[in-house]
Write a protein that holds these residues in place. Structure first.
Motif, PDB file in Angstrom:
ATOM      1  N   SER A 115       1.492 -11.426  -5.748  1.00  0.00           N
ATOM      2  CA  SER A 115       0.271 -11.181  -5.112  1.00  0.00           C
ATOM      3  C   SER A 115      -0.771 -11.516  -6.829  1.00  0.00           C
ATOM      4  O   SER A 115      -0.487 -11.326  -7.298  1.00  0.00           O
ATOM      5  N   PRO A 116      -1.446 -11.406  -5.925  1.00  0.00           N
ATOM      6  CA  PRO A 116      -3.501 -11.816  -7.156  1.00  0.00           C
ATOM      7  C   PRO A 116      -3.627 -10.239  -8.247  1.00  0.00           C
ATOM      8  O   PRO A 116      -4.234 -10.659  -8.789  1.00  0.00           O
ATOM      9  N   HIS A 117      -2.744  -9.303  -7.043  1.00  0.00           N
ATOM     10  CA  HIS A 117      -3.781  -7.848  -8.095  1.00  0.00           C
ATOM     11  C   HIS A 117      -2.402  -6.666  -8.655  1.00  0.00           C
ATOM     12  O   HIS A 117      -1.231  -7.586  -8.535  1.00  0.00           O
ATOM     13  N   SER A 118      -2.964  -6.391  -9.533  1.00  0.00           N
ATOM     14  CA  SER A 118      -2.270  -5.197 -10.169  1.00  0.00           C
ATOM     15  C   SER A 118      -1.245  -4.384  -9.360  1.00  0.00           C
ATOM     16  O   SER A 118      -0.661  -3.431  -9.477  1.00  0.00           O
ATOM     17  N   TYR A 119      -2.504  -3.318  -8.448  1.00  0.00           N
ATOM     18  CA  TYR A 119      -2.203  -2.316  -7.572  1.00  0.00           C
ATOM     19  C   TYR A 119      -1.847  -2.309  -6.369  1.00  0.00           C
ATOM     20  O   TYR A 119      -3.414  -3.018  -5.888  1.00  0.00           O
ATOM     21  N   LEU A 120      -1.434  -2.039  -5.105  1.00  0.00           N
ATOM     22  CA  LEU A 120      -1.543  -2.005  -3.944  1.00  0.00           C
ATOM     23  C   LEU A 120      -0.977  -1.001  -3.422  1.00  0.00           C
ATOM     24  O   LEU A 120      -0.121  -0.148  -3.691  1.00  0.00           O
ATOM     25  N   VAL A 121      -1.862   0.332  -2.769  1.00  0.00           N
ATOM     26  CA  VAL A 121      -1.480   1.810  -1.817  1.00  0.00           C
ATOM     27  C   VAL A 121      -1.848   2.166  -0.397  1.00  0.00           C
ATOM     28  O   VAL A 121      -2.351   0.751  -0.129  1.00  0.00           O
ATOM     29  N   PHE A 122      -0.783   2.806   0.215  1.00  0.00           N
ATOM     30  CA  PHE A 122      -0.850   3.211   1.294  1.00  0.00           C
ATOM     31  C   PHE A 122      -0.758   1.885   2.361  1.00  0.00           C
ATOM     32  O   PHE A 122       0.256   0.712   2.015  1.00  0.00           O
ATOM     33  N   GLY A 124      -1.914  -0.733   2.681  1.00  0.00           N
ATOM     34  CA  GLY A 124      -1.441  -2.371   2.437  1.00  0.00           C
ATOM     35  C   GLY A 124      -0.655  -2.582   1.835  1.00  0.00           C
ATOM     36  O   GLY A 124      -0.326  -3.700   2.071  1.00  0.00           O
ATOM     37  N   PHE A 128       2.259  -5.141   3.029  1.00  0.00           N
ATOM     38  CA  PHE A 128       2.545  -6.008   1.491  1.00  0.00           C
ATOM     39  C   PHE A 128       4.928  -6.259   1.405  1.00  0.00           C
ATOM     40  O   PHE A 128       5.053  -6.818   1.959  1.00  0.00           O
TER      41      PHE A 128
END
Lengths: 332, 342
Positions: A115-122, A124, A128
């Motif tokens: 992913s382009p991010h470092s932190y995904l929660v709940f 989302g 993913f």
């Protein structure tokens, strides 16, 4: 260069009266995970692959509080979180609020890699997970009967915890008497406001330095028993519960709020990087000076193949092994 | 715990200024084009000035730094000019997911929130998490439920969504599509062409005459971010940090700031390596990949610094001895405005 090294933990803050059977069980799981990690390192796997593999193993075993066997929220649900960091390039990935992902640490790895991010929660993060096709299970898979009972006790205890002179019904007599003997000012060993006998040691973690001197760390948890829904602890926070750079790798466990305030994992590395301390010195300093009135423990490895741990709790489930054949598993 | 704080600081830091209050704030760092039209620039400069004046007045009135940073960040959140609160950028689903964090340097108490969609002032909810829960960090449904329990002001999500940000999301999505198909020319230099706040975030740091420090940061996140994405802002040590040495609020590319633990590192360099605030901040900025980060920071002895390695950073600061500054691009470029001393 001293070759590879690995350390694992299964949480800090252990009831001193934990039955011998349970102690043996914990030692067995820690040994098994260490051996698995050591074999993978012998076979030349990279540090980041090994920490993920070992933490998956710890998550899958219900003995510790992560994945299956996770602590429950006030609502009786499971909200798991995890993070992973590769010291090589300081890449990282983290997840929180997972309720159906079987192995949170592997989803954290995918956040880092894909992913382009470092932190995904709940939601989302769950979305993913589905997109990536990781193994998902029903929320009930994570909930053990023992933890349902613990939540009930925790709720009862919390409501009367404010007056510590009132004996807590259902609390294991040994730690209750330890409290009466003046173990703490509050009148009983406590972790996160809970009597130690019903506190599920939070968190599992693994740190590794591989043959090439690359470090990696991973941490995973179900969080706190009876936590508010939506509460995020230190485990998924880079620099707090987990950190790795080209100097060392660190995974923490204990009272999340104290670890966050102390940015504990990053501080071990910063003490080496900026103050020139050795790994063990940095670990000791961080536990003694940096942990502001909190209870926690941590494991760490350096790029030179050193391994270290420290804790100011009653115990910490932990183990370590190095390339020269050293291996140790301990609780107290 | 805090004893000997100053003994590690370099002589230059102590020489720079005498003790006194200081405040710095930002409205985001990023690729702010030098050609930013006056009609976009003026309201932002006015908002920075207004917020600075508000903070200065509060410090002069001896309000605690924690109150000052909350107050200033609330005001920045309420301004549609910046990417926080009203004016937050949109997720890939077209929704807002706001996050914020506050930290008291004296006690190292802190509070953080993520995934808010109806709370008017995310920073004040972060403060309530700090003061009224056993936890530090609440997110999404749990944070929204806590907000309702505490009775903070909420609004329909349309309150936060500006037409400008709907347009921005559209552009970002188109850009992504065009970029995948390399046979098509990329139309315009997308988000940055309208770019003034899409990588924004707002923040404020303050120190009083007793050297008590506080930091606060608030953001709408990244345009077109994945739902559930958390950036550096709510993460203690990454976007926000304060202790007895300094207070730091960072802005820029969240993922870079997280991996560099930017805010904690500024403080750690002072604490463990004995650098001055300016040296520590410059070191961290230089080490982070170019174009990724900016920060505002104040030290216990009233030093201020506002470095960035992006094209620009909306920023403002003032100190007790009468110095003040409002700027967007590096000093001396395209007319930084002098802020007339009172």
């Amino acid at each position: 260069m001293r070759g590879w090294a690995i350390a694992v933990h299964g949480g800090a803050g252990v009831d001193p009266c934990l039955p011998a059977v349970r102690q043996e069980e914990a030692r067995r799981v820690l040994s098994r995970c260490l051996k698995k990690g050591a074999a993978a390192l012998q076979a030349g796997l990279t540090a980041v692959d090994v920490v993920e593999m070992v933490v998956r193993e710890l998550e899958t075993d219900p003995v510790f509080n992560s994945g299956r066997g996770s602590a429950l929220t006030r609502r009786g649900t499971v909200e798991m979180e995890a993070s992973i960091m590769d010291g090589r390039g300081r890449r990282c990935g983290a997840v929180s609020g997972l309720s159906t992902v079987k192995n949170p640490v592997s989803l954290a790895r995918l956040v880092m890699d894909r992913s382009p991010h470092s932190y995904l929660v709940f939601d989302g993060a769950e979305e993913f997970a589905r997109e990536q096709g990781v193994e998902m299970v029903d929320n009930s898979y994570f909930i053990t009967e023992e933890n349902v009972g613990m939540l009930k006790l925790a709720k009862e205890a919390n409501s009367i915890m404010f007056d510590y002179r009132v004996p807590i019904p259902g609390v294991d007599s040994c730690s209750a008497s330890a409290g009466l003997m003046g173990a703490t000012a509050e009148g009983g060993l406590q972790m996160n406001g809970l009597p130690i006998s019903m506190y599920a040691p939070e968190t599992v973690g693994c740190v590794v330095v591989d043959n090439n001197g690359w470090c990696a760390a991973a941490t995973s948890t179900g969080g706190l028993m009876n936590k508010m829904s939506g509460r995020i602890g230190d485990s998924p926070l880079i620099g707090s519960g987990t950190y790795a750079c080209d100097v060392c790798a660190v995974s923490c466990t204990g009272e999340g709020e104290a670890i966050i305030r102390s940015t504990l994992a990053r501080d071990v590395a910063a003490l080496m990087e900026y103050k020139g301390l050795s790994l063990q010195e940095a670990v000791d300093y961080a536990i003694k000076e940096r942990l502001d009135e909190g209870k926690a423990g941590l494991i760490a490895v350096s790029r030179n193949g050193e391994v270290a741990y420290g804790f100011n709790t009653v115990g910490m489930f932990r183990g370590s092994a190095t390339q020269d054949g050293f291996m140790e598993v301990g609780i107290w | 715990m805090t004893s000997g704080s100053y003994s590690h600081q370099s002589k230059s830091a102590v020489r720079d200024r005498r003790m006194g209050w200081a405040i710095a704030l930002h409205g985001g760092a990023g690729d702010i084009p030098l050609s930013l039209p006056a009609e976009r620039r003026a309201p932002r400069e006015a908002a920075l000035r207004h917020c600075l004046e508000l903070g200065v007045a509060a410090l002069k009135a001896n309000r605690p730094p924690l109150d000052v940073v909350e107050l200033v960040v609330r005001e920045l959140e309420n301004s549609p000019c910046f990417n926080a609160g009203k004016g937050s950028v949109l997720t890939t689903n077209g929704t807002v997911e706001m996050e914020a964090c506050i930290m008291d340097g004296n006690t190292k108490k802190c509070g953080a929130v993520s995934g808010l969609s109806t709370v008017v002032n995310a920073i004040s909810l972060a403060r309530l998490v700090m003061e009224r829960t056993p936890h530090i960090y609440l997110a999404f449904d749990g944070a929204e439920a806590f907000a309702r329990e505490q009775g903070v002001e909420t609004a329909h999500s349309s309150h936060f969504i500006t037409p400008e940000n709907v347009e921005r999301l559209k552009n970002a999505k188109e850009a992504k599509r065009v970029q995948i198909d390399y046979t098509q020319p990329i139309k315009g230099a997308i988000p940055s062409s309208i770019g003034d706040s899409q990588i924004g975030t707002v923040g404020c740091v303050a120190v009083d005459g007793h050297g008590i420090l506080a930091s606060a940061t608030s953001t709408g996140g990244l345009v077109n971010k994945m739902v559930g994405r958390i950036g550096d802002t709510p993460i203690i040590g990454a976007g926000t940090y304060a202790n007895s040495y300094c207070a730091v609020s960072a802005t820029g590319k969240g993922e870079s700031i997280i991996q560099a633990t930017v805010a904690r590192d500024v403080a750690a360099l002072m604490e463990y390596k004995g650098l001055s605030l300016k040296e520590a901040a410059a070191y961290v900025i230089e080490r982070t990949p170019k174009g990724n980060v900016g920060l505002v920071a104040v030290s216990a002895n009233g030093e201020v610094t506002m470095p960035f390695n992006t094209t620009g950073m909306f920023r403002a600061c003032a100190t007790e001895d009468g110095y003040s500054e409002i700027g967007i691009w590096p000093s001396g470029i395209n007319g930084d405005l002098e802020y007339p001393n009172k």
